[in-house]
Design a protein around this motif. Structure first.
Motif, PDB file in Angstrom:
ATOM      1  N   ARG A 116       0.739  -1.173   0.089  1.00 16.58           N
ATOM      2  CA  ARG A 116      -0.064  -0.162  -0.182  1.00 16.58           C
ATOM      3  C   ARG A 116       0.767   1.356   0.023  1.00 16.58           C
ATOM      4  O   ARG A 116       0.526   2.291   0.674  1.00 16.58           O
ATOM      5  CB  ARG A 116      -1.081  -0.186   1.216  1.00 16.58           C
ATOM      6  N   LYS A 158      -3.091  -6.643   6.279  1.00 14.05           N
ATOM      7  CA  LYS A 158      -2.944  -5.037   6.155  1.00 14.05           C
ATOM      8  C   LYS A 158      -3.816  -4.393   7.151  1.00 14.05           C
ATOM      9  O   LYS A 158      -3.507  -3.186   7.345  1.00 14.05           O
ATOM     10  CB  LYS A 158      -4.345  -4.978   4.743  1.00 14.05           C
ATOM     11  N   THR A 159      -4.571  -5.033   8.150  1.00 16.27           N
ATOM     12  CA  THR A 159      -5.128  -4.558   9.186  1.00 16.27           C
ATOM     13  C   THR A 159      -4.471  -5.455  10.463  1.00 16.27           C
ATOM     14  O   THR A 159      -4.416  -6.683  10.316  1.00 16.27           O
ATOM     15  CB  THR A 159      -6.619  -4.201   9.389  1.00 16.27           C
ATOM     16  N   ASP A 713      -9.379   1.540   7.865  1.00 22.06           N
ATOM     17  CA  ASP A 713      -9.676   0.834   6.591  1.00 22.06           C
ATOM     18  C   ASP A 713     -11.073   0.383   6.428  1.00 22.06           C
ATOM     19  O   ASP A 713     -11.916  -0.023   7.362  1.00 22.06           O
ATOM     20  CB  ASP A 713      -8.882  -0.504   6.564  1.00 22.06           C
ATOM     21  N   THR A 715     -13.991  -1.617   3.794  1.00 21.13           N
ATOM     22  CA  THR A 715     -13.695  -2.638   2.255  1.00 21.13           C
ATOM     23  C   THR A 715     -14.954  -3.162   2.263  1.00 21.13           C
ATOM     24  O   THR A 715     -15.666  -3.565   3.228  1.00 21.13           O
ATOM     25  CB  THR A 715     -12.675  -3.685   2.890  1.00 21.13           C
ATOM     26  N   ALA A 729     -11.791  -1.401  -1.594  1.00 22.81           N
ATOM     27  CA  ALA A 729     -11.202  -0.881  -0.358  1.00 22.81           C
ATOM     28  C   ALA A 729     -10.567   0.364  -0.410  1.00 22.81           C
ATOM     29  O   ALA A 729     -10.328   0.671  -1.353  1.00 22.81           O
ATOM     30  CB  ALA A 729     -10.184  -1.814   0.042  1.00 22.81           C
ATOM     31  N   TYR A 731      -8.386   3.096   2.141  1.00 20.37           N
ATOM     32  CA  TYR A 731      -7.637   3.215   3.453  1.00 20.37           C
ATOM     33  C   TYR A 731      -7.218   4.627   3.562  1.00 20.37           C
ATOM     34  O   TYR A 731      -6.657   5.245   2.697  1.00 20.37           O
ATOM     35  CB  TYR A 731      -6.643   2.030   3.630  1.00 20.37           C
ATOM     36  N   HIS A 779      -3.597   8.034   1.722  1.00 22.84           N
ATOM     37  CA  HIS A 779      -4.773   7.468   1.524  1.00 22.84           C
ATOM     38  C   HIS A 779      -4.768   6.857   0.150  1.00 22.84           C
ATOM     39  O   HIS A 779      -3.994   7.366  -0.688  1.00 22.84           O
ATOM     40  CB  HIS A 779      -5.849   8.480   1.742  1.00 22.84           C
TER      41      HIS A 779
END
Length: 934
Positions: A116, A158-159, A713, A715, A729, A731, A779
């Protein structure tokens, strides 16, 4: 509200014949402490999974989708059907095709992974849930070290949640090994032959190689003990044609200010990556309540490079003047073609060996006290020792700057992209003319040869560098412990489970820096290359230089043709590059899993807190000059700090097979280890600076603290098929503390005052190095889809498409308010894979594309240097056939494949000041392989 244990879901998947896929999901579930699911969700999953009876690449796609779907976190996943059957030969290549991820190539191989828009230093890498050491100066893992042949899957978080044993603002990459108790007895052999499309660029290089793997999985004692063993050996060739510019210099010619080529170091490289790896896993479940797992990984890694080229000092070699320079073409004040006389070129026969030995062992105990309570104990150790031996060997026409014939050389930049074409007037492929020795007076040390003329004048005073060897060493060791407890809650309202734990990590990284001047034993004479070391010529037609002599420089050093003198005897810089950093992290965590309803919408998730207490220290050297003598003083600096990291993960089942995820967390990325050491150069000023300090130092900053971010985040996921889904998604991350170049305050103890030689008790110093400060926001959005064509028509069964697109924007400033570009950030990243998998036949073609970004490359002395890297598009393809799936029962278990990598022959291009710094062409790579499973 009905609750049940995750083991029921495991049973359902086993009934559906997906236990190999759930092995990776089980590992994910263990790391996440088992997400609780509603009975309605369980029934829906059972109904869907019962009809899945697919194998091959499609099976790995389904397993990856299930891992993503049933995780409480936002994750991406890769699953292997068997050991050695990840979709790619490199873990990094597989990872870089996941949505929002990409990679940077190192020597032609995908190695450094970006998540990301963040570079490798902002993510953590774990092996079976445990943080890993690295072979570089920093924390970023080079994935070439980990063979895909012995991995069963990879999960990218990712989280975060509170139970993850690693920290990273970008995310956490967890590599997983097989669990033998969930597999059937298997003995498997696989082999590959590898060929590069570039013919051998060096006469002693390799353009082909091979790799082989053997793996064995079995269960004993009424399926209460399982073992898995895998051994893989690889010799992988890689070749490169490289244009490398020193840079571009400003000059005045005919009274006109111009910019022209300052110098160039083009070469051809042949390298062979040799890697032997062994994996052992022992899993035991002596009772229904107790499970024991031991795993061990050993990797022996050696990357041997041969580099040959001609260094062309040009504008920075001898002065640019009206007398020796003729401009042939220009674009404004930028010279695109010129002819320069009086040049001395350096023929380079270089060699580099980068070797590493890594071990990682872990032991895990999982014990169910009763139906509600379970305990987990985990202990692990990983360590790596890396050595680099990088040699430059010089030859040319005549000793030093002023002896021997000079060349008149013309350069013309080609389209401003892939460097220059040169036209020399001398022949550099003749062993009778080009001799060993330094054709330029490079290098300076008081311990080098001093030769005097008839009048007593120095001729070679403190000079005579005929080559140089860089020999840095790295050792890294990490030991960790974890004790955790899980409580299932039956009558606690919305809460279904509580997790508690404490963990401890102790890491020590050490670097030793050293270099050696090479001087011929026959100095000051230049020496013809002895016949037994002559290898022929290397062709440099790609830059117009024709043939150049090729000789065995390793053999010449080994057999004593050179004197080697330590550079550190007179250059104290190596003291500032040598250091030890220790980091102790004590963590406490608590997490609550819950299940409720918002109106008619089922909601599941977790909320957790992770408290980190960090003690860091560094031992190094401060050096300064006292009465003309360099004085070295040991340094030992400690620093401590703490963080509280909350995390929240929510999943809303908004409709059948559709969900919305919300994640929010505070995260951190720890500073690079090579930036937080205590080795510095020191100077004393007679008057204090603005901070009241007399000392000025430069080097590492042992007071550095981690970068911090708060992220959100959101999604949407739609699982419209057992084999397909699409997701959208968004973020956002608030980077409230980053690391930049700046100044900091430090107390120097025990460092002598140069003017008096006395050592004051305490003395403040103003340091120049990395500091905390600044920040901003980042972002982006991601679009991803896996589309099986059988939802369009049954006649298209086996065809499918996997695609993703991501875009990211940043607004970051340093501590002074200046705009800053995050390393590794590409504005856009796209991936596309088309596949066909039916009746044993498998075919797929993949594309991964990224836009321009800032990347880290090795500079002089293996110091990390950041440059602008041009965007690239990589195309790979693979075709294979499984005879058993194709109906050939007598060949059950045998499969073959052919794979092509970098089919677009995409170069790696880096820029400096908007002009080409590196243009690296690697060619294509082809692999022909087989696998046989019994």
């Amino acid at each position: 509200m009905h609750k049940f244990k995750l083991s029921m879901l495991t049973v359902a998947m086993a009934t559906a014949g997906l236990m190999s896929g759930i092995a990776a999901a089980d590992q994910t579930a263990d790391t996440q402490n088992n997400k609780q699911l509603s009975a309605k969700e369980k029934a829906k999953q059972e109904a869907q999974l019962e009809v899945i009876e697919i194998k091959g690449f499609r099976r790995s796609v389904v397993d990856s989708i299930n891992t993503k779907r049933f995780s409480p976190n936002v994750v991406e996943s890769i699953s292997a059907e068997d050991i050695g059957k990840l979709p790619d030969s490199s873990i990094a290549e597989s990872i870089s095709r996941l949505p929002g991820l990409t990679s940077q190539r190192l020597d032609g191989r995908a190695s450094r992974v970006s998540i990301r828009g963040f570079g490798e230093n902002e993510s953590a890498t774990t092996f079976n849930g445990r943080e890993q050491v690295s072979i570089g100066d920093n924390r970023g893992v080079e994935f070439d070290l980990y063979p895909s042949e012995i991995m069963s899957g990879v999960t990218v978080y990712k989280t975060p949640n509170a139970t993850l044993e690693a920290e990273g603002i970008a995310g956490v990459i967890d590599m997983q090994t097989v669990k033998p108790l969930s597999r059937e007895r298997t003995l498997q052999f696989s082999g590959q032959y590898e060929q590069t499309s570039l013919d051998k660029l060096n006469p002693d290089g390799n353009d082909n190689g091979a790799r082989g793997t053997i793996s064995y999985i079995d269960k004993f004692a009424d399926d209460k003990v399982g073992i898995a063993f895998a051994y893989t050996s690889m010799a992988s060739p890689n070749q490169e044609k490289r244009w490398n510019a020193w840079g571009f210099n400003n000059a005045t010619l005919d009274g006109d200010d111009i910019t022209m080529l300052g110098g160039a170091k083009p070469f051809v490289r042949s390298s062979t990556l040799e890697r032997d790896s062994a994996l052992f896993v022992l899993e035991a479940a002596p009772t229904d309540k107790l499970k024991l797992t031991f795993d061990a990984l050993y990797v022996d890694f050696n990357d041997e490079k041969i580099l040959r080229g001609i260094e062309i000092p040009y504008g920075w070699g001898y002065a640019v003047s009206d007398a020796n320079t003729e401009i042939l073409a220009r674009d404004g004040d930028f010279v695109t073609s010129a002819r320069k006389s009086g040049e001395k070129l350096v023929v380079r026969n270089d060699a580099e060996d980068r070797s590493a030995e890594m071990t990682a062992v872990g032991f895990n105990v999982d014990y169910n006290l009763n139906d509600d309570w379970s305990l987990e104990f985990d202990v692990s150790n990983s360590q790596v020792d890396r050595k680099i031996w990088s040699m430059e060997s010089y030859s040319g026409y005549g000793r030093g700057d002023n002896i021997g014939p000079y060349d008149t050389i013309t350069y013309s930049l080609v389209d401003g992209t892939n460097g220059a074409i040169f036209t020399p007037t001398l022949d550099y492929g003749d062993f009778d003319l080009v001799k060993l020795g330094g054709p330029r007076s490079w290098g300076s040390s008081a311990v080098l040869n001093n030769t005097y003329g008839v009048n007593g004048d120095p001729v070679y005073n403190n000079a005579a560098q005929d080559g140089f060897i860089n020999a840095p060493e790295i050792s890294d060791e990490l030991t960790s412990f974890k004790l955790a407890a899980t409580q299932l809650l039956e009558d606690a309202g919305m809460f279904t489970k509580m997790s508690y734990g404490i963990s401890y990590r102790d890491r020590e990284k050490q670097k030793k820096s050293e270099g050696y001047f090479m001087t011929l034993k026959d100095f000051p004479e230049m020496v013809s290359v002895p016949e037994q070391y002559r290898l022929g010529t290397a062709n440099l037609d790609f830059i117009g230089m024709g043939d150049m002599i090729a000789y065995d420089s390793r053999g010449l050093v080994r057999d004593g043709y050179y004197n080697l003198i330590q550079e550190s005897l007179t250059n104290p810089d190596h003291a500032a590059k040598s250091w030890t950093v220790n980091e102790e992290i004590l963590a406490y965590f608590v997490q609550a899993d819950f299940e409720t309803e918002l109106g008619s919408i089922p909601v599941t998730g977790n909320f957790g807190l992770r408290y980190l207490d960090t003690d860091q220290s560094s031992q190094g050297t401060a050096y300064n000059t006292v009465n003309g003598e360099v004085v070295f003083t040991p340094t030992d600096v400690s620093h401590s700090y703490s963080h509280l990291l909350p995390s929240l993960n929510l999943t809303f089942d908004v409709a059948e097979d559709q969900s919305v995820r919300l994640g929010a967390a505070k995260t951190l990325s720890r500073a690079r280890l090579d930036e937080m050491h205590s080795s510095v150069s020191a100077s004393y000023n007679s008057t204090p600076d603005a901070n009241g300090n007399y000392w000025a130092i430069s080097g590492g900053n042992p007071l550095l603290e981690p970068k911090e971010a708060t992220g959100v985040d959101l999604t949407y996921e739609n699982y419209f098929s057992d084999e397909g889904y699409f997701s959208v998604a968004y973020y956002w991350k608030d980077l409230n503390q980053w690391i930049f170049d700046g100044r900091y305050q430090l107390e120097l103890e025990g460092v002598a005052n140069p003017s008096t030689g006395e050592v004051p008790e305490t003395s403040g110093a103003t340091g120049s190095g990395k500091v905390n400060g600044g920040g901003g926001t980042l972002h982006g959005y991601e679009l991803s889809v896996t589309l099986p064509f059988n939802i369009i028509s049954e006649s298209l069964d086996g065809f499918g498409l996997i695609a993703s697109h991501s875009r990211v924007s940043q607004d970051v400033t340093d501590q002074n308010g200046n705009a800053y570009s995050l390393p590794g950030l590409s504005d856009t990243v796209q991936t596309l894979t088309g596949y066909y998998d039916h009746a044993g036949f498998q075919a797929r073609a993949s594309l991964r594309k990224r836009s321009d970004f800032k990347g880290d490359v090795y500079g002089i002395g293996f110091n990390t240097q950041q440059v602008d890297v041009k965007g690239e598009t990589i195309v790979d393809a693979q075709v294979g056939y499984d005879f058993g799936e194709g109906g050939f029962t007598e060949l059950e278990g045998l499969s073959v494949f052919l794979q092509g990598q970098n089919l677009s022959d995409e170069p790696f291009v880096s820029l400096q000041d908007g002009r080409v710094r590196d243009y690296q062409q690697y060619g294509r790579t082809f692999l022909l392989g087989f696998s046989y499973k019994m």
